[in-house]
Write a protein that holds these residues in place. Sequence first.
Motif, PDB file in Angstrom:
ATOM      1  N   VAL A 109      -2.105 -15.388  22.355  1.00 41.34           N
ATOM      2  CA  VAL A 109      -2.447 -14.436  21.312  1.00 41.34           C
ATOM      3  C   VAL A 109      -3.895 -13.984  21.489  1.00 41.34           C
ATOM      4  CG1 VAL A 109      -2.718 -14.147  18.818  1.00 41.34           C
ATOM      5  CG2 VAL A 109      -0.847 -15.527  19.702  1.00 41.34           C
ATOM      6  N   ASP A 110      -4.127 -12.672  21.414  1.00 40.73           N
ATOM      7  CA  ASP A 110      -5.482 -12.126  21.392  1.00 40.73           C
ATOM      8  C   ASP A 110      -5.814 -11.796  19.947  1.00 40.73           C
ATOM      9  OD1 ASP A 110      -5.852 -12.175  24.193  1.00 40.73           O
ATOM     10  OD2 ASP A 110      -4.672 -10.338  24.386  1.00 40.73           O
ATOM     11  N   THR A 111      -6.882 -12.392  19.421  1.00 42.00           N
ATOM     12  CA  THR A 111      -7.250 -12.150  18.032  1.00 42.00           C
ATOM     13  C   THR A 111      -8.105 -10.900  17.911  1.00 42.00           C
ATOM     14  OG1 THR A 111      -9.220 -13.548  18.195  1.00 42.00           O
ATOM     15  CG2 THR A 111      -7.184 -14.605  17.465  1.00 42.00           C
ATOM     16  N   LYS A 112      -8.310 -10.466  16.684  1.00 41.56           N
ATOM     17  CA  LYS A 112      -9.073  -9.258  16.398  1.00 41.56           C
ATOM     18  C   LYS A 112     -10.530  -9.387  16.852  1.00 41.56           C
ATOM     19  CE  LYS A 112      -9.981  -8.331  12.046  1.00 41.56           C
ATOM     20  NZ  LYS A 112      -9.822  -7.932  10.644  1.00 41.56           N
ATOM     21  N   ASP A 113     -11.075 -10.614  16.765  1.00 41.53           N
ATOM     22  CA  ASP A 113     -12.491 -10.806  17.112  1.00 41.53           C
ATOM     23  C   ASP A 113     -12.701 -11.268  18.555  1.00 41.53           C
ATOM     24  OD1 ASP A 113     -11.278 -13.154  16.377  1.00 41.53           O
ATOM     25  OD2 ASP A 113     -12.868 -13.857  15.065  1.00 41.53           O
ATOM     26  N   GLY A 114     -11.692 -11.095  19.421  1.00 42.09           N
ATOM     27  CA  GLY A 114     -11.891 -11.293  20.849  1.00 42.09           C
ATOM     28  C   GLY A 114     -11.565 -12.663  21.413  1.00 42.09           C
ATOM     29  N   TYR A 115     -10.981 -13.563  20.645  1.00 38.72           N
ATOM     30  CA  TYR A 115     -10.610 -14.887  21.149  1.00 38.72           C
ATOM     31  C   TYR A 115      -9.207 -14.837  21.753  1.00 38.72           C
ATOM     32  CZ  TYR A 115     -14.497 -17.208  18.777  1.00 38.72           C
ATOM     33  OH  TYR A 115     -15.734 -17.627  18.381  1.00 38.72           O
ATOM     34  N   LYS A 116      -8.977 -15.675  22.763  1.00 35.45           N
ATOM     35  CA  LYS A 116      -7.638 -15.876  23.316  1.00 35.45           C
ATOM     36  C   LYS A 116      -7.187 -17.254  22.875  1.00 35.45           C
ATOM     37  CE  LYS A 116      -6.937 -13.265  27.517  1.00 35.45           C
ATOM     38  NZ  LYS A 116      -5.593 -12.880  27.705  1.00 35.45           N
ATOM     39  N   TYR A 117      -5.954 -17.324  22.447  1.00 34.30           N
ATOM     40  CA  TYR A 117      -5.454 -18.532  21.831  1.00 34.30           C
ATOM     41  C   TYR A 117      -4.020 -18.743  22.286  1.00 34.30           C
ATOM     42  CZ  TYR A 117      -5.293 -21.737  17.817  1.00 34.30           C
ATOM     43  OH  TYR A 117      -5.215 -22.840  17.015  1.00 34.30           O
ATOM     44  N   LYS A 152      -5.360 -10.444  13.085  1.00 29.90           N
ATOM     45  CA  LYS A 152      -6.058 -11.515  12.362  1.00 29.90           C
ATOM     46  C   LYS A 152      -7.280 -11.987  13.131  1.00 29.90           C
ATOM     47  CE  LYS A 152      -2.158 -13.531   9.896  1.00 29.90           C
ATOM     48  NZ  LYS A 152      -1.378 -14.735   9.674  1.00 29.90           N
ATOM     49  N   THR A 153      -8.216 -12.603  12.401  1.00 33.62           N
ATOM     50  CA  THR A 153      -9.388 -13.191  13.047  1.00 33.62           C
ATOM     51  C   THR A 153      -9.017 -14.579  13.570  1.00 33.62           C
ATOM     52  OG1 THR A 153     -10.192 -14.219  11.006  1.00 33.62           O
ATOM     53  CG2 THR A 153     -10.975 -11.972  11.495  1.00 33.62           C
TER      54      THR A 153
END
Length: 191
Positions: A109-117, A152-153
């Motif tokens: 998942v790529d979040t709105k604030d640029g993290y990969k999860y 989402k963040t």
Amino acid sequence: MAKAKRRRVRDTWKEKDWYTIKTPIAFGDKEIGDTPSRDPDFLIGRRVDVTMRELTGDFSKQYIKLRFEVENTAGNIANTKFIGHQVTSDYVRSMIRRGTSRIDVPVVVDTKDGYKYKLHVLAITTRRAKSSQQKFMRETIHDLVKNVNSDKTFEDVIESAVDGRLASQIYHKAKKIYPLKRVDIIKSKVL
């Protein structure tokens, strides 16, 4: 015969200071342990595992292990960042029974604030499902998780994955395809 010189052993334990390890603000900035270290720079990168029960006091969440990594130190406090969570293997084994199907769905998942999860979703059916049904279920869960978390963040994704809200959303959407017994996010990792 010559006498051997005795070397003096330096006691490094006395040189160490104790540091209090704290969770990130998203997890309530709680104290999760103490650790000794000679230099605060040696603490950076050290990992700490904590169960959800230890953090919240909720015994029903004892099977969830949260992983934190020390990010920086300020005085005698070591601040951590969240790097993932995992459900214990005995809990996963207790859910799976004969005559059911285990459907594993890894999703990045790529979040709105640029993290990969990376999330690992586990769905267990009430009866054995055909391979075509399992494939369709995998695709549906993958698309649902991507769509729900794309806006989402990072903190929102963590919170919904760990407390079970995301698993509940997946369950209610995916049970229309095939009857489900349980849906859980058994593992997550920050990439």
